[in-house]
Design a protein around this motif. Structure first.
Motif, PDB file in Angstrom:
ATOM      1  N   THR A  94      38.746  15.057  14.030  1.00 44.95           N
ATOM      2  CA  THR A  94      39.151  16.242  14.787  1.00 44.95           C
ATOM      3  C   THR A  94      38.909  17.445  13.882  1.00 44.95           C
ATOM      4  OG1 THR A  94      40.864  15.024  15.972  1.00 44.95           O
ATOM      5  CG2 THR A  94      41.074  17.421  15.904  1.00 44.95           C
ATOM      6  N   VAL A  95      38.241  18.454  14.425  1.00 42.12           N
ATOM      7  CA  VAL A  95      37.929  19.657  13.657  1.00 42.12           C
ATOM      8  C   VAL A  95      38.482  20.862  14.409  1.00 42.12           C
ATOM      9  CG1 VAL A  95      36.070  21.132  12.775  1.00 42.12           C
ATOM     10  CG2 VAL A  95      35.839  18.629  12.675  1.00 42.12           C
ATOM     11  N   LEU A  96      39.160  21.737  13.692  1.00 44.43           N
ATOM     12  CA  LEU A  96      39.654  23.002  14.242  1.00 44.43           C
ATOM     13  C   LEU A  96      39.117  24.124  13.370  1.00 44.43           C
ATOM     14  CD1 LEU A  96      43.371  22.010  14.881  1.00 44.43           C
ATOM     15  CD2 LEU A  96      41.522  22.136  16.562  1.00 44.43           C
ATOM     16  N   ILE A  97      38.631  25.188  14.025  1.00 46.89           N
ATOM     17  CA  ILE A  97      37.998  26.291  13.301  1.00 46.89           C
ATOM     18  C   ILE A  97      38.516  27.612  13.847  1.00 46.89           C
ATOM     19  CG2 ILE A  97      35.803  27.429  12.749  1.00 46.89           C
ATOM     20  CD1 ILE A  97      34.452  24.701  13.405  1.00 46.89           C
ATOM     21  N   ASP A  98      38.781  28.544  12.948  1.00 44.00           N
ATOM     22  CA  ASP A  98      39.065  29.923  13.317  1.00 44.00           C
ATOM     23  C   ASP A  98      38.384  30.812  12.292  1.00 44.00           C
ATOM     24  OD1 ASP A  98      40.102  32.088  14.759  1.00 44.00           O
ATOM     25  OD2 ASP A  98      41.790  32.251  13.379  1.00 44.00           O
ATOM     26  N   ASP A  99      37.319  31.449  12.719  1.00 46.03           N
ATOM     27  CA  ASP A  99      36.564  32.360  11.863  1.00 46.03           C
ATOM     28  C   ASP A  99      36.050  31.620  10.634  1.00 46.03           C
ATOM     29  OD1 ASP A  99      35.372  34.795  11.195  1.00 46.03           O
ATOM     30  OD2 ASP A  99      37.135  35.498  10.106  1.00 46.03           O
TER      31      ASP A  99
END
Length: 154
Positions: A94-99
């Motif tokens: 699971t990958v989460l990205i913000d900027d």
């Protein structure tokens, strides 16, 4: 009405639909691309671990990178000088990205000299620096119960 004018009238609405679809899908394509970049950074780390490449291991991390509460240097030295063949494989990531900040939650199995050793979760924290995702922090869990020792990746 000329054939050219009829084609123009048909083409205009179709162009708008195609442009709208492209613009709507672009953020998803960018997100998928960024997710793959994160997973590629994880793969680079474990490839370097398998090949005992200290420089590639160092390069995967930011200079201030950490493993749990420790600096990376001790781990890099231990891995790169180990006589054992270390093979860590991840799956169901699971990958989460913000900027320019991201995290990856990666269930894994660790094999030592091709024999199952333990499983767990790796939690990676990343920062994007100069266009590259670098590891800032790794924390993990380790257990031998409730594992699927046959699991060798996706």
């Amino acid at each position: 009405m000329s054939v050219a004018r009829k084609l123009e009238q048909l083409h205009a609405p179709l162009s708008g639909v195609l442009l709208t679809a492209f613009l709507a899908l672009s953020p998803m394509a960018i997100a998928q691309s960024s997710e793959q970049e994160i997973l590629d950074a994880v793969t680079v780390l474990f490839d370097a671990m398998r090949s005992k490449d200290a420089e590639a291991l160092r390069d995967a991390f930011l200079p201030e990178g950490r493993l749990g509460t420790e600096s990376t240097e001790g781990w890099i030295s231990s891995v790169s000088s180990s006589e054992a063949y270390l093979d860590e494989v991840t799956f169901d990531e699971t990958v989460l990205i913000d900027d320019n900040v991201a995290m990856a939650w990666t269930p894994y199995n660790l094999f030592v000299n091709n024999e199952f050793h333990h499983c767990g979760i790796d939690l990676f924290s990343f920062r994007k620096v100069d266009g590259q995702w670098k590891i800032l922090q790794i924390d993990d869990t380790r257990r031998t119960e409730g594992c699927d020792p046959e699991r060798r990746g996706n």
